[in-house]
Design an enzyme around this catalytic site. Structure first.
Site, PDB file in Angstrom:
ATOM      1  CG  HIS A  25      -4.274  26.966  52.304  1.00  0.00           C
ATOM      2  ND1 HIS A  25      -3.742  27.414  53.491  1.00  0.00           N
ATOM      3  CD2 HIS A  25      -3.246  26.393  51.623  1.00  0.00           C
ATOM      4  CE1 HIS A  25      -2.448  27.123  53.523  1.00  0.00           C
ATOM      5  NE2 HIS A  25      -2.124  26.504  52.394  1.00  0.00           N
ATOM      6  CG  ASP A  71      -6.235  27.898  55.544  1.00  0.00           C
ATOM      7  OD1 ASP A  71      -6.148  26.679  55.263  1.00  0.00           O
ATOM      8  OD2 ASP A  71      -5.356  28.729  55.274  1.00  0.00           O
ATOM      9  CB  SER A 131       1.102  27.773  53.078  1.00  0.00           C
ATOM     10  OG  SER A 131       0.625  26.589  53.667  1.00  0.00           O
TER      11      SER A 131
END
Length: 227
Positions: free
Chosen positions: A207, A180, A120
């Site tokens: 995610h 996601d 991320s």
């Protein structure tokens, strides 16, 4: 007789609102999946993130980041609020230089490392570190490969310099989830042109760092080249 393979050492860069310990816990399945091949080393970002208070629209964020005690971030897109949103366009950010220094220190004190893995916001940082290495702006960085999970291009104007140089030739594996909601698939795809010959692993989930047995082959085939 061939000598026993030495595990590849990989520096792991966590996501926003995580820290080194919580990311270690969240990637337990990946460590198990690749335990013969890699040694994962975790560090924490230098910036403490203010805790979320009384916000009701934090659904995906809460799921993605859990209840991490010591929440940390690599930079803030909102300088005043000291907050971060991957889709927030901003002129300048806060904290990125200190984070680059943190990684340099880790390389010196905990290295050497064969590769680097980011998740991320951590994956977005990894792309920037690779750009610095490619442009020979940081002598301390000498990563042989990068794994970027749910990565993205920063939309902060100040960070444009990381994407305007030559394509990054460091071998890379880009992993993203079709479901996601925090970093949608197209944001991760937007980062691909910055890398020359990027490899891709797509999973149907959200995610997180995927580590199902069905993903083992892709990870192993990618890593095999560096053993």
């Amino acid at each position: 007789m061939s000598k026993a393979a030495v595990p590849l050492r990989i520096l792991c860069i966590h996501g926003y609102r995580q820290n080194g310990n919580s990311f270690r816990e969240k990637t337990g399945a990946l460590r198990k999946l690749l335990k013969k091949q890699v040694e994962l080393v975790y560090i924490s970002a230098p910036h403490q993130v203010p805790a979320i208070q009384n916000e009701t629209n934090q659904g995906p964020e809460k799921t993605a980041h859990g209840g991490d005690e010591d929440q940390r971030g690599w930079w803030f897109s909102d300088v005043q609020a000291r907050s971060f949103n991957a889709q927030q366009e901003c002129e300048s950010s806060l904290g990125l230089e200190e984070s680059i220094e943190t990684v340099k220190t880790a390389v010196k004190e905990l290295g050497p490392f064969d590769g680097i893995l980011g998740f991320s916001q951590g994956a977005a940082l990894v792309a920037m570190l690779c750009a610095l290495q490619e442009q020979k702006l940081e002598a301390d960085f000498n990563f042989r490969f990068a794994i970027l999970v749910a990565g993205f291009r920063s939309v902060c104007s100040q960070h444009r310099r990381f994407y305007e140089g030559p394509a990054i030739t460091i071998p890379s594996l880009h992993v993203f989830g079709q479901d996601d909601r925090v970093i949608p698939e197209e944001m991760s795809r937007d980062l691909l042109p910055a890398f020359d010959g990027a490899q891709i692993l797509i999973h149907p989930g959200g995610h997180f760092v995927p580590a199902a047995s069905s993903h083992r082959q892709t990870y192993q085939d990618f890593l095999k080249k560096f053993e």
